[in-house]
Design a protein around this motif. Structure first.
Motif, PDB file in Angstrom:
ATOM      1  N   ALA A  20       0.828  -1.208   0.000  1.00  0.00           N
ATOM      2  CA  ALA A  20       0.000   0.000   0.000  1.00  0.00           C
ATOM      3  C   ALA A  20       0.863   1.259   0.000  1.00  0.00           C
ATOM      4  O   ALA A  20       0.392   2.335  -0.357  1.00  0.00           O
ATOM      5  N   GLN A  21       2.122   1.123   0.426  1.00  0.00           N
ATOM      6  CA  GLN A  21       3.093   2.231   0.385  1.00  0.00           C
ATOM      7  C   GLN A  21       4.427   1.634  -0.007  1.00  0.00           C
ATOM      8  O   GLN A  21       4.636   0.418   0.110  1.00  0.00           O
ATOM      9  N   GLU A  22       5.344   2.505  -0.406  1.00  0.00           N
ATOM     10  CA  GLU A  22       6.684   2.039  -0.766  1.00  0.00           C
ATOM     11  C   GLU A  22       7.328   1.376   0.449  1.00  0.00           C
ATOM     12  O   GLU A  22       7.199   1.888   1.570  1.00  0.00           O
ATOM     13  N   ARG A  23       8.013   0.264   0.225  1.00  0.00           N
ATOM     14  CA  ARG A  23       8.573  -0.449   1.371  1.00  0.00           C
ATOM     15  C   ARG A  23       9.802   0.258   1.928  1.00  0.00           C
ATOM     16  O   ARG A  23      10.454   1.041   1.231  1.00  0.00           O
ATOM     17  N   TYR A  24      10.112  -0.035   3.191  1.00  0.00           N
ATOM     18  CA  TYR A  24      11.266   0.565   3.860  1.00  0.00           C
ATOM     19  C   TYR A  24      12.164  -0.583   4.303  1.00  0.00           C
ATOM     20  O   TYR A  24      11.681  -1.615   4.771  1.00  0.00           O
ATOM     21  N   LYS A  25      13.487  -0.385   4.158  1.00  0.00           N
ATOM     22  CA  LYS A  25      14.410  -1.493   4.439  1.00  0.00           C
ATOM     23  C   LYS A  25      15.538  -1.024   5.360  1.00  0.00           C
ATOM     24  O   LYS A  25      16.063   0.077   5.179  1.00  0.00           O
ATOM     25  N   VAL A  26      15.893  -1.873   6.335  1.00  0.00           N
ATOM     26  CA  VAL A  26      17.120  -1.646   7.111  1.00  0.00           C
ATOM     27  C   VAL A  26      17.995  -2.887   6.925  1.00  0.00           C
ATOM     28  O   VAL A  26      17.494  -3.965   6.579  1.00  0.00           O
TER      29      VAL A  26
END
Ligand code: BGC
Length: 248
Positions: free
Chosen positions: A26-32
């Motif tokens: 639903a939104q751009e993914r975030y990665k660490v």
């Protein structure tokens, strides 16, 4: 409806809210980056960073790269720190996330759940096997759309060696293999799995699914159809969220 999905991998912890009706982020993914060693506390801190990035306060589904029973208990840890074994990962993540409802599922099973509903396995009956090629080899086996969980086919022995040490995409890099050389190993592995299970369809997942034109042309001689995963690197995130929705 939206649920948050997190995919815990050997190199990154990535997540996003998932639109369950569309099977898409639903939104751009975030990665660490995954900490090394990938201990329970280190990984839990990474998961918290991902969730906090979105200010998420609802249910969360997470993948784990090992056997997970009852949506909670980690039983194997081939490519993460061994201190994971027998931890209650659901309690660990719930605590670090301030009490949010949490479900944990094997990473390949999650990818398979997403592919069967929204991707390459949609509407497929009979035996379908999804294999993910990454740091290890993960497997998800479906019979008439129903998952047989925690199958661990990456640890099958092939010509005296563990298959994932020979044919994962990490093995391709570690051994400096060309795509064709690697495809040859994957072909032997698929033939072995086909001999055991006679699936109708193999779905090839993991990061390599984006580059299927480089290796699929070198794979033949199997009775089963072999196709790339369609949700590619988002399958784990989507499947983890789907699994969390099923548990509610
Ligand atoms: C683990 C599996 C996992 C796969 C892919 C294997 O080493 O044993 O549980 O699905 O790697 O991450």
């Amino acid at each position: 409806m939206q649920i948050f999905g997190v995919d815990i991998g050997g190199s990154g912890i990535k997540g996003a809210p998932v639109d369950l009706d569309r099977g898409a982020l639903a939104q751009e993914r975030y990665k660490v980056l995954t900490p090394h060693p990938a201990t329970p506390d280190g990984v839990a801190a990474g998961v918290k960073q991902v969730i906090d990035h979105f200010g998420w306060t609802g249910p969360v589904g997470l993948t784990f790269p090992g056997v997970v029973t009852d949506g909670a208990f980690v039983r194997t840890a081939a490519n993460v720190d061994k201190s994971w074994i027998d931890t209650d990962a659901r309690a660990l993540f719930r605590d670090v996330l301030g009490g949010l409802p949490v479900t944990v599922v094997n990473d390949a099973d999650a990818a398979g759940i997403a592919e069967m509903q929204f991707g390459a396995g949609r509407g497929r009956r009979g035996t379908v096997i999804l294999l993910t090629f990454g740091t290890g080899i993960g497997s998800a086996v479906f019979v008439d759309g129903v998952l047989v969980p925690n199958t661990e086919l990456g640890h099958l022995e092939l010509h005296g060696h563990e298959a994932e040490k020979q044919a994962s995409s990490k093995a391709k890099d570690d051994h400096g293999l060309t795509w064709e050389q690697w495809a040859h190993r994957v072909q032997k592995y698929l033939a072995h799995v086909e001999m055991l299970f006679s699936p109708e369809l193999f779905v090839i997942g993991g990061g390599v699914s984006r580059k299927s034109e480089k290796f699929l042309p070198h794979i033949d001689g199997l009775r089963a159809e072999v196709v790339p995963a369609q949700l590619q690197n988002n399958a784990g995130i989507v499947g983890a969220a789907m699994r969390a929705a099923q548990q509610d």
